[in-house]
Design an enzyme around this catalytic site. Structure first.
Site, PDB file in Angstrom:
ATOM      1  CG  HIS A   1      -9.580  -0.888   0.064  1.00 35.16           C
ATOM      2  ND1 HIS A   1     -10.430   0.054   0.941  1.00 35.16           N
ATOM      3  CD2 HIS A   1     -10.420  -0.938  -1.226  1.00 35.16           C
ATOM      4  CE1 HIS A   1     -11.963  -0.188   0.051  1.00 35.16           C
ATOM      5  NE2 HIS A   1     -11.883  -0.752  -0.699  1.00 35.16           N
TER       6      HIS A   1
ATOM      7  CE1 TYR B   1     -13.229  -8.324  -0.701  1.00 34.00           C
ATOM      8  CE2 TYR B   1     -12.290  -7.754   0.774  1.00 34.00           C
ATOM      9  CZ  TYR B   1     -13.399  -7.325  -0.020  1.00 34.00           C
ATOM     10  OH  TYR B   1     -13.665  -6.547  -0.343  1.00 34.00           O
TER      11      TYR B   1
ATOM     12  CG  ASN C   1     -15.732   1.304   0.353  1.00 32.98           C
ATOM     13  OD1 ASN C   1     -15.533   0.445   0.832  1.00 32.98           O
ATOM     14  ND2 ASN C   1     -16.573   0.721  -0.955  1.00 32.98           N
TER      15      ASN C   1
HETATM   16  C1  HEM Z   1     -10.080  -4.822   0.153  1.00 31.62           C
HETATM   17  C2  HEM Z   1     -11.742  -7.277  -3.834  1.00 31.62           C
HETATM   18  C3  HEM Z   1     -16.380  -4.849  -3.979  1.00 31.62           C
HETATM   19  C4  HEM Z   1     -15.021  -2.674   0.419  1.00 31.62           C
HETATM   20  C5  HEM Z   1     -10.007  -5.148  -0.950  1.00 31.62           C
HETATM   21  C6  HEM Z   1      -8.750  -6.394  -1.239  1.00 31.62           C
HETATM   22  C7  HEM Z   1      -9.416  -7.433  -2.377  1.00 31.62           C
HETATM   23  C8  HEM Z   1     -11.023  -6.602  -2.863  1.00 31.62           C
HETATM   24  C9  HEM Z   1      -8.770  -8.202  -3.213  1.00 31.62           C
HETATM   25  C10 HEM Z   1      -7.282  -6.779  -0.685  1.00 31.62           C
HETATM   26  C11 HEM Z   1      -7.699  -7.661   1.064  1.00 31.62           C
HETATM   27  C12 HEM Z   1      -6.272  -7.560   1.457  1.00 31.62           C
HETATM   28  O1  HEM Z   1      -5.054  -7.625   0.250  1.00 31.62           O
HETATM   29  O2  HEM Z   1      -6.712  -7.771   2.501  1.00 31.62           O
HETATM   30  C13 HEM Z   1     -13.081  -7.088  -3.301  1.00 31.62           C
HETATM   31  C14 HEM Z   1     -14.234  -7.406  -4.793  1.00 31.62           C
HETATM   32  C15 HEM Z   1     -15.313  -7.235  -4.786  1.00 31.62           C
HETATM   33  C16 HEM Z   1     -14.823  -5.911  -4.404  1.00 31.62           C
HETATM   34  C17 HEM Z   1     -13.978  -8.702  -5.672  1.00 31.62           C
HETATM   35  C18 HEM Z   1     -16.563  -7.188  -5.408  1.00 31.62           C
HETATM   36  C19 HEM Z   1     -16.509  -8.304  -6.360  1.00 31.62           C
HETATM   37  C20 HEM Z   1     -16.026  -4.393  -2.836  1.00 31.62           C
HETATM   38  C21 HEM Z   1     -17.161  -3.493  -1.809  1.00 31.62           C
HETATM   39  C22 HEM Z   1     -16.699  -3.042  -0.597  1.00 31.62           C
HETATM   40  C23 HEM Z   1     -15.319  -3.618  -0.044  1.00 31.62           C
HETATM   41  C24 HEM Z   1     -19.165  -3.292  -2.460  1.00 31.62           C
HETATM   42  C25 HEM Z   1     -17.737  -2.348   0.575  1.00 31.62           C
HETATM   43  C26 HEM Z   1     -18.967  -2.432   0.608  1.00 31.62           C
HETATM   44  C27 HEM Z   1     -13.108  -3.362   1.083  1.00 31.62           C
HETATM   45  C28 HEM Z   1     -12.783  -2.828   2.383  1.00 31.62           C
HETATM   46  C29 HEM Z   1     -10.983  -3.340   1.753  1.00 31.62           C
HETATM   47  C30 HEM Z   1     -11.428  -4.259   0.354  1.00 31.62           C
HETATM   48  C31 HEM Z   1     -13.318  -1.667   3.302  1.00 31.62           C
HETATM   49  C32 HEM Z   1     -10.240  -3.168   3.118  1.00 31.62           C
HETATM   50  C33 HEM Z   1     -10.125  -4.084   3.936  1.00 31.62           C
HETATM   51  C34 HEM Z   1      -8.859  -3.411   4.401  1.00 31.62           C
HETATM   52  O3  HEM Z   1      -8.874  -3.115   4.891  1.00 31.62           O
HETATM   53  O4  HEM Z   1      -7.528  -4.387   4.702  1.00 31.62           O
HETATM   54  N1  HEM Z   1     -11.384  -5.851  -1.897  1.00 31.62           N
HETATM   55  N2  HEM Z   1     -13.927  -6.192  -3.450  1.00 31.62           N
HETATM   56  N3  HEM Z   1     -14.763  -4.263  -1.285  1.00 31.62           N
HETATM   57  N4  HEM Z   1     -12.661  -4.205  -0.136  1.00 31.62           N
HETATM   58 FE1  HEM Z   1     -12.730  -4.866  -1.889  1.00 31.62          FE
END
Ligand code: HEM
Length: 493
Positions: free
Chosen positions: A65, A348, A138
């Site tokens: 992202h 996160y 999402n």
């Molecule tokens: C961002 C991990 C599943 C939605 C991220 C980031 C990580 C991460 C490490 C970066 C966060 C940052 O640097 O601030 C994971 C892991 C998942 C997973 C380990 C599954 C075990 C999902 C799912 C969704 C999702 C299922 C949706 C429901 C998002 C969104 C961001 C993000 C929207 C961006 C947030 C922003 O705009 O700063 N995710 N994620 N992720 N993830 Fe996930």
């Protein structure tokens, strides 16, 4: 224009240029040299500081992202759900809560085109009176995998090949061929929904099952949905090429321009709810993140509306430094046992401590607007000004105490053996096939072509292709047959 509006910070209250230390800079045009031609003297502290600051301007981009756009606004309750939750910000119709929202693409870098086929992030931070609540969702209601153990591998497969730095279909189809649970998510990603027109025209989904908990402690499962007031719209593949070719930031620009023009984007917040006592009654596991809850059984209920009426004042401060985290909840909302959600609860804040530093929650965009107090202090870049002598707990010199224990925190009992297992009711294909059958003929065909395009990658083996034809045939026999026919027509099967 009033300079105070341009530069609101007191740090800018001087009419002249200064060093970071505040000393006047009498020449910001020329380096200090021996004679007019040089060499440059190291004692030109201002030059060294200016370059050193510049050299460190970039911080690590998000591991996923990385590409995104943020905007601010408010959430307003329109329907009373106080019987379901004690969450203060949902206490009554009319209550408004400030929010910041960040939309994003998932796979590619911070400067990548916003027209790529990819899920989109839809993250909302509610600055409530009881602390922040982050709904990190999402634009698609399900996910590829259901166990967080697989997330790093899944992301590696989608990210560019580490050798060539090119995203390659064979790597994606290889990895996912071990995960038939991904079929349902692929019916979104490889559908028209895989390239939204822009951020304003896309829906949002909390995706996971969460809990609402009321004042009496009663728990209700909930799924959150954001419905865009201006409707859902997509770009077809050839349109996306044109839009992206003309402007690789089209969605960021669309959002910024709409808000600047007073055409404020708005979403309705809807919920589906389920009594946890019913969770075993279905042929799918309601906590499985690869499943939706049928609306016929779990109707949408309106809760509120979100309006984005302010652009970010500074992209770095409010887009790059904003940190969303599914673990950040308020009383009245709880986590479910969804395994993927449980992994996210750890991941996160962990990445944000790395990406932004240990005091990232002190940054204005991340700090709660509610009063907060604890002894988690010091560490790198801590700019909190504390003048207390008591930094331990408990103390007879400091009146701060534990908050009242509220009933609205989950106390559901847990039991079971330690296991590393798949869930009992995988049911990987039913919802994927059902969704494909809802498409009109042209949309079905576009889906078939996109699947065939992925599988036609020369590095996809016959084994991988046959596995996928098998999966899609289990979703719908006609779908499998049509993909097989496409591949045979191209000499790939
Ligand atoms: C961002 C991990 C599943 C939605 C991220 C980031 C990580 C991460 C490490 C970066 C966060 C940052 O640097 O601030 C994971 C892991 C998942 C997973 C380990 C599954 C075990 C999902 C799912 C969704 C999702 C299922 C949706 C429901 C998002 C969104 C961001 C993000 C929207 C961006 C947030 C922003 O705009 O700063 N995710 N994620 N992720 N993830 Fe996930």
């Amino acid at each position: 224009m009033d300079p105070a509006k341009v530069r609101p910070s007191s740090a800018y209250n001087t009419p002249y240029w200064t060093t970071n230390g505040g000393a006047p800079v009498w020449n910001n045009n020329n380096s200090m040299t021996v004679g007019p031609r040089g060499p440059i003297l190291l004692e030109d502290y201002h030059l060294v500081e200016k370059l050193a600051q510049f050299d460190r301007e970039r911080i690590p981009e998000r591991v996923v992202h990385a590409r995104g756009a943020a905007a601010k606004g408010f959430f307003e309750v329109t329907h009373d759900i106080s019987a379901l939750t004690a969450a203060d910000f949902l206490r009554a119709p009319g209550v408004q809560t400030p929010v910041i929202v960040r939309f994003s693409t998932v796979v590619h870098e911070r400067g990548s085109p916003e027209t790529l086929r990819d899920p989109r992030g839809f993250a909302v931070k509610f600055y409530t009176r009881e602390g922040n609540f982050d709904m990190v969702g999402n634009n698609m209601p399900v996910f590829f995998i259901r166990d967080g153990m697989k997330f790093p591998d899944m992301v590696h497969a989608f990210k560019p090949n580490p050798k060539s730095h090119i995203q390659e279909a064979w790597r994606i189809m290889d990895f996912l061929s071990h995960h038939p649970e991904s079929c349902h998510m692929l019916t979104f990603l490889l559908d028209d929904a895989g390239i939204p027109l822009n951020y304003r025209h896309m829906p949002g989904f909390g995706v996971h099952t969460m809990k609402l908990i009321n004042k009496a402690g009663r728990e209700t499962y909930v799924k959150f949905h954001w419905v865009p007031k201006c409707g859902e719209k997509y770009l077809l593949d050839d349109e996306a090429v044109l839009v992206g070719g003309a402007n690789h930031s089209h969605a960021t620009k669309d959002l910024y321009d709409a808000i600047a023009a007073g055409d404020y984007p708005e979403w309705a917040l809807m919920v589906q709810t389920m009594d946890p006592a019913d969770e075993d009654k279905f042929d799918f596991d309601p906590l499985d993140v690869t499943k939706t809850w049928p609306e016929t059984l779990f109707p949408m209920q309106p809760v509120g509306r979100m309006v984005l009426n302010r652009n970010v004042d500074n992209f770095f401060n409010e887009n790059e430094q904003v940190a969303f985290c599914p673990a950040i909840i308020v009383p009245g909302i709880g986590y479910s046992d969804d395994k993927l959600l449980q992994t996210r609860i750890f991941s996160y804040a962990d990445t944000q401590r790395h990406r932004l530093g240990p005091n990232y929650l002190l940054l204005p965009v991340n700090a709660p607007r509610a009063p907060y107090h604890n002894n988690h202090h010091e560490g790198f870049m801590n700019f909190m000004h504390r003048d207390e002598e008591i930094n331990y707990f408990p103390s007879r010199f400091d009146p701060v105490r534990n908050a009242e224990r509220v009933a609205a925190v989950s106390t559901a009992p847990l039991s079971g053996r330690r296991e590393k297992m798949v869930i009992a009711k995988e049911n990987n294909f039913m919802q994927a096939g059902a969704r494909w059958r809802t498409f009109d003929a042209a949309r079905q065909e576009r889906f078939v072509v996109r699947v065939a395009d992925m599988l036609a990658d020369p590095r996809c083996t016959q084994e991988i292709r046959r596995i996928w034809v098998g999966y899609w045939s289990q979703a719908d026999p006609q779908l499998g047959a049509r993909i097989a026919a496409k591949l045979q027509g191209r000499g790939c099967l």
